[in-house]
Design an enzyme around this catalytic site. Structure first.
Site, PDB file in Angstrom:
ATOM      1  N   GLU A  44      49.633  64.101  39.546  1.00 11.62           N
ATOM      2  CA  GLU A  44      48.909  63.421  38.463  1.00 11.62           C
ATOM      3  C   GLU A  44      49.770  63.101  37.254  1.00 11.62           C
ATOM      4  O   GLU A  44      49.616  62.047  36.630  1.00 11.62           O
ATOM      5  CB  GLU A  44      47.700  64.261  38.006  1.00 11.62           C
ATOM      6  CG  GLU A  44      46.497  64.167  38.922  1.00 11.62           C
ATOM      7  CD  GLU A  44      46.497  65.213  40.022  1.00 11.62           C
ATOM      8  OE1 GLU A  44      47.580  65.770  40.331  1.00 11.62           O
ATOM      9  OE2 GLU A  44      45.431  65.470  40.584  1.00 11.62           O
ATOM     10  N   GLY A  62      43.565  64.889  43.746  1.00  7.55           N
ATOM     11  CA  GLY A  62      42.191  65.315  44.022  1.00  7.55           C
ATOM     12  C   GLY A  62      42.017  65.827  45.450  1.00  7.55           C
ATOM     13  O   GLY A  62      41.122  66.648  45.710  1.00  7.55           O
ATOM     14  N   GLU A 110      43.161  69.332  45.351  1.00  2.00           N
ATOM     15  CA  GLU A 110      42.126  70.092  44.639  1.00  2.00           C
ATOM     16  C   GLU A 110      40.902  70.336  45.527  1.00  2.00           C
ATOM     17  O   GLU A 110      40.279  71.397  45.469  1.00  2.00           O
ATOM     18  CB  GLU A 110      41.726  69.334  43.366  1.00  2.00           C
ATOM     19  CG  GLU A 110      42.880  69.234  42.376  1.00  2.00           C
ATOM     20  CD  GLU A 110      42.528  68.413  41.157  1.00  2.00           C
ATOM     21  OE1 GLU A 110      42.405  67.168  41.299  1.00  2.00           O
ATOM     22  OE2 GLU A 110      42.354  68.987  40.077  1.00  2.00           O
ATOM     23  N   ALA A 160      42.284  61.258  44.239  1.00  2.00           N
ATOM     24  CA  ALA A 160      41.220  60.432  43.697  1.00  2.00           C
ATOM     25  C   ALA A 160      41.675  58.986  43.849  1.00  2.00           C
ATOM     26  O   ALA A 160      42.881  58.714  43.905  1.00  2.00           O
ATOM     27  CB  ALA A 160      40.991  60.779  42.238  1.00  2.00           C
TER      28      ALA A 160
HETATM   29  N1  DAK Z   1      44.035  55.998  45.646  1.00  2.79           N
HETATM   30  C1  DAK Z   1      43.837  54.748  46.124  1.00  2.79           C
HETATM   31  N2  DAK Z   1      44.533  54.226  47.162  1.00  2.79           N
HETATM   32  C2  DAK Z   1      45.451  55.015  47.740  1.00  2.79           C
HETATM   33  C3  DAK Z   1      45.727  56.322  47.294  1.00  2.79           C
HETATM   34  C4  DAK Z   1      44.950  56.824  46.186  1.00  2.79           C
HETATM   35  N3  DAK Z   1      45.104  58.076  45.709  1.00  2.79           N
HETATM   36  N4  DAK Z   1      46.711  56.850  48.063  1.00  2.79           N
HETATM   37  C5  DAK Z   1      47.038  55.884  48.962  1.00  2.79           C
HETATM   38  N5  DAK Z   1      46.288  54.784  48.757  1.00  2.79           N
HETATM   39  C6  DAK Z   1      46.308  53.525  49.515  1.00  2.79           C
HETATM   40  C7  DAK Z   1      47.569  52.711  49.214  1.00  2.79           C
HETATM   41  O1  DAK Z   1      47.409  52.011  48.013  1.00  2.79           O
HETATM   42  C8  DAK Z   1      47.604  51.815  50.429  1.00  2.79           C
HETATM   43  O2  DAK Z   1      46.618  50.821  50.263  1.00  2.79           O
HETATM   44  P1  DAK Z   1      46.959  49.283  50.614  1.00  2.79           P
HETATM   45  O3  DAK Z   1      48.116  48.899  49.743  1.00  2.79           O
HETATM   46  O4  DAK Z   1      47.333  49.292  52.079  1.00  2.79           O
HETATM   47  O5  DAK Z   1      45.683  48.536  50.335  1.00  2.79           O
HETATM   48  C9  DAK Z   1      47.124  52.732  51.543  1.00  2.79           C
HETATM   49  O6  DAK Z   1      46.399  53.791  50.904  1.00  2.79           O
HETATM   50  C10 DAK Z   1      48.239  53.345  52.345  1.00  2.79           C
HETATM   51  O7  DAK Z   1      49.130  53.985  51.424  1.00  2.79           O
HETATM   52  P2  DAK Z   1      50.698  53.677  51.385  1.00  2.79           P
HETATM   53  O8  DAK Z   1      51.009  52.338  51.930  1.00  2.79           O
HETATM   54  O9  DAK Z   1      51.161  54.024  50.014  1.00  2.79           O
HETATM   55  O10 DAK Z   1      51.216  54.766  52.439  1.00  2.79           O
HETATM   56  P3  DAK Z   1      52.632  55.478  52.456  1.00  2.79           P
HETATM   57  O11 DAK Z   1      52.696  56.201  53.751  1.00  2.79           O
HETATM   58  O12 DAK Z   1      53.732  54.525  52.141  1.00  2.79           O
HETATM   59  O13 DAK Z   1      52.577  56.556  51.263  1.00  2.79           O
HETATM   60  C11 DAK Z   1      51.564  58.298  49.939  1.00  2.79           C
HETATM   61  C12 DAK Z   1      51.700  57.612  51.347  1.00  2.79           C
HETATM   62  C13 DAK Z   1      50.452  59.320  50.045  1.00  2.79           C
HETATM   63  C14 DAK Z   1      52.876  58.987  49.613  1.00  2.79           C
HETATM   64  C15 DAK Z   1      51.263  57.204  48.895  1.00  2.79           C
HETATM   65  O14 DAK Z   1      50.160  56.427  49.366  1.00  2.79           O
HETATM   66  C16 DAK Z   1      50.908  57.771  47.563  1.00  2.79           C
HETATM   67  O15 DAK Z   1      51.790  58.207  46.815  1.00  2.79           O
HETATM   68  N6  DAK Z   1      49.617  57.766  47.226  1.00  2.79           N
HETATM   69  C17 DAK Z   1      49.155  58.193  45.940  1.00  2.79           C
HETATM   70  C18 DAK Z   1      49.117  59.663  45.879  1.00  2.79           C
HETATM   71  C19 DAK Z   1      48.663  60.164  44.526  1.00  2.79           C
HETATM   72  O16 DAK Z   1      49.318  59.873  43.510  1.00  2.79           O
HETATM   73  N7  DAK Z   1      47.558  60.899  44.506  1.00  2.79           N
HETATM   74  C20 DAK Z   1      47.026  61.431  43.316  1.00  2.79           C
HETATM   75  C21 DAK Z   1      46.071  60.434  42.748  1.00  2.79           C
HETATM   76  S1  DAK Z   1      45.561  60.932  41.125  1.00  2.79           S
HETATM   77  C22 DAK Z   1      39.805  63.296  37.167  1.00  2.79           C
HETATM   78  C23 DAK Z   1      39.626  64.039  38.270  1.00  2.79           C
HETATM   79  C24 DAK Z   1      40.559  64.010  39.264  1.00  2.79           C
HETATM   80  C25 DAK Z   1      41.681  63.277  39.134  1.00  2.79           C
HETATM   81  C26 DAK Z   1      41.863  62.547  37.989  1.00  2.79           C
HETATM   82  C27 DAK Z   1      40.933  62.555  36.994  1.00  2.79           C
HETATM   83  N8  DAK Z   1      38.863  63.328  36.117  1.00  2.79           N
HETATM   84  C28 DAK Z   1      37.920  64.414  36.172  1.00  2.79           C
HETATM   85  C29 DAK Z   1      38.701  62.315  35.173  1.00  2.79           C
HETATM   86  C30 DAK Z   1      42.607  63.218  40.209  1.00  2.79           C
HETATM   87  C31 DAK Z   1      43.578  62.343  40.186  1.00  2.79           C
HETATM   88  C32 DAK Z   1      44.334  62.019  41.393  1.00  2.79           C
HETATM   89  O17 DAK Z   1      44.067  62.477  42.473  1.00  2.79           O
END
Ligand code: DAK
Length: 261
Positions: A135, A112, A115, A67
């Site tokens: 998460e 997400g 998921e 997400a």
């Molecule tokens: N959201 C927004 N931007 C994201 C992102 C994300 N999930 N994942 C990556 N990006 C963006 C980065 O911020 C970066 O943007 P800029 O800085 O260039 O503007 C760009 O994508 C490239 O990412 P990186 O520079 O970080 O690339 P790397 O190769 O260094 O790293 C990575 C790749 C996938 C390991 C890293 O980007 C990372 O850790 N990303 C976050 C992964 C993550 O934590 N995903 C889970 C998100 S939480 C809900 C329902 C669902 C959910 C929550 C609540 N409710 C019903 C209320 C779900 C929650 C989630 O999914």
């Protein structure tokens, strides 16, 4: 809707490929992506030429990296409920989709994004795929069904481990634990997904729809009622041309020609 489309649909040889294309944010799910995904699936559902769907992410790095964390960071409780309803609606539509849906995962499938892959009926990964539910590291829990669907696929122990550690699982391990059906080189993902889907959609469309209905109904229902439901669907199938065609074709030693009715 503002800006460019973030989801595209291509139809080729009875397979629709739905691609999430927000590469600069690793295809993260924001409200626009979710809205467009929803309408893509709606349009494909009503298209009788389409027998199966491949869902994928554009680019080499990610299926969907989660997400959109920027959106999550700004949500108040009311917005959290909205976001939750929107995402759950899309993922439920996919899980209950009447045609087979395969996730072609080429890169990160996190949060997400993991998921979303779990909501699909089938998953094929590329060698660089990584799955995870990070998460808890953000002070969240999976909110799009991850706490429900992961355990069903890989068992409680591994699901709890992945949810609590937030650690990623590589493609090889994903295959060993039953999270994906197979792993192919990144360059072969698209062709591999089409070949896999081809092995599914050669079968009777009505039988496929009812098989999906029966299996997904069964995981939420106690056995006796699930068996009743399976029997009722079997009865419905007995009224279809496809079932007659399938049985006759076998007896006549020829390939069946299913018409989807
Ligand atoms: N959201 C927004 N931007 C994201 C992102 C994300 N999930 N994942 C990556 N990006 C963006 C980065 O911020 C970066 O943007 P800029 O800085 O260039 O503007 C760009 O994508 C490239 O990412 P990186 O520079 O970080 O690339 P790397 O190769 O260094 O790293 C990575 C790749 C996938 C390991 C890293 O980007 C990372 O850790 N990303 C976050 C992964 C993550 O934590 N995903 C889970 C998100 S939480 C809900 C329902 C669902 C959910 C929550 C609540 N409710 C019903 C209320 C779900 C929650 C989630 O999914």
């Amino acid at each position: 809707m503002t800006g460019d489309a973030l989801v595209r649909v291509e139809i080729d040889d009875r397979i629709a490929t739905i691609t999430i294309d927000r590469q600069k944010k690793l295809n993260a799910l924001n409200p626009q992506v979710l809205e467009e995904l929803d309408s893509a699936f709606r349009s494909v559902e009503s298209n009788e030429d389409v027998l199966g769907v491949i869902l994928t992410g554009a680019g080499e790095k990610a299926f969907v990296a989660g997400a959109d964390i920027g959106v999550l960071a700004e949500m108040d409780p009311a917005r959290a409920v909205e976001i939750s309803r929107q995402g759950q609606g899309v993922l439920n539509r996919i899980e209950r989709f009447p045609k087979p849906v395969l996730a072609a995962v080429g890169g990160y499938a996190l949060g997400g994004g993991c998921e979303l892959a779990l909501a699909c009926h089938l998953r094929l990964a590329s060698e660089n795929a990584r799955f995870g539910l990070p998460e808890v590291g953000l002070g969240l829990i999976p909110g799009y069904g991850g706490t429900v669907r992961l355990a069903r696929l890989v068992g409680l122990g591994l699901a709890v481990q992945m949810t609590l550690t937030g650690e990623m699982v590589d493609a090889g391990k994903a295959e060993r634990i039953g999270l994906v059906s197979g792993v192919v080189p990144r360059a072969e993902l698209e062709a591999g997904a089409r070949e896999f889907m081809g092995r599914v959609i050669k079968h009777g469309p009505v039988a496929l729809r009812m098989a999906l209905q029966s299996v997904y109904h069964a995981v939420e229902t106690e056995s006796a009622r699930a068996l009743d439901h399976e029997a009722a669907l079997f009865g419905l199938l007995a009224a279809t041309d496809d079932m007659r065609e399938g049985l006759t074709a076998f007896l006549e030693k020829r390939a069946p020609d299913f018409q989807g009715r």
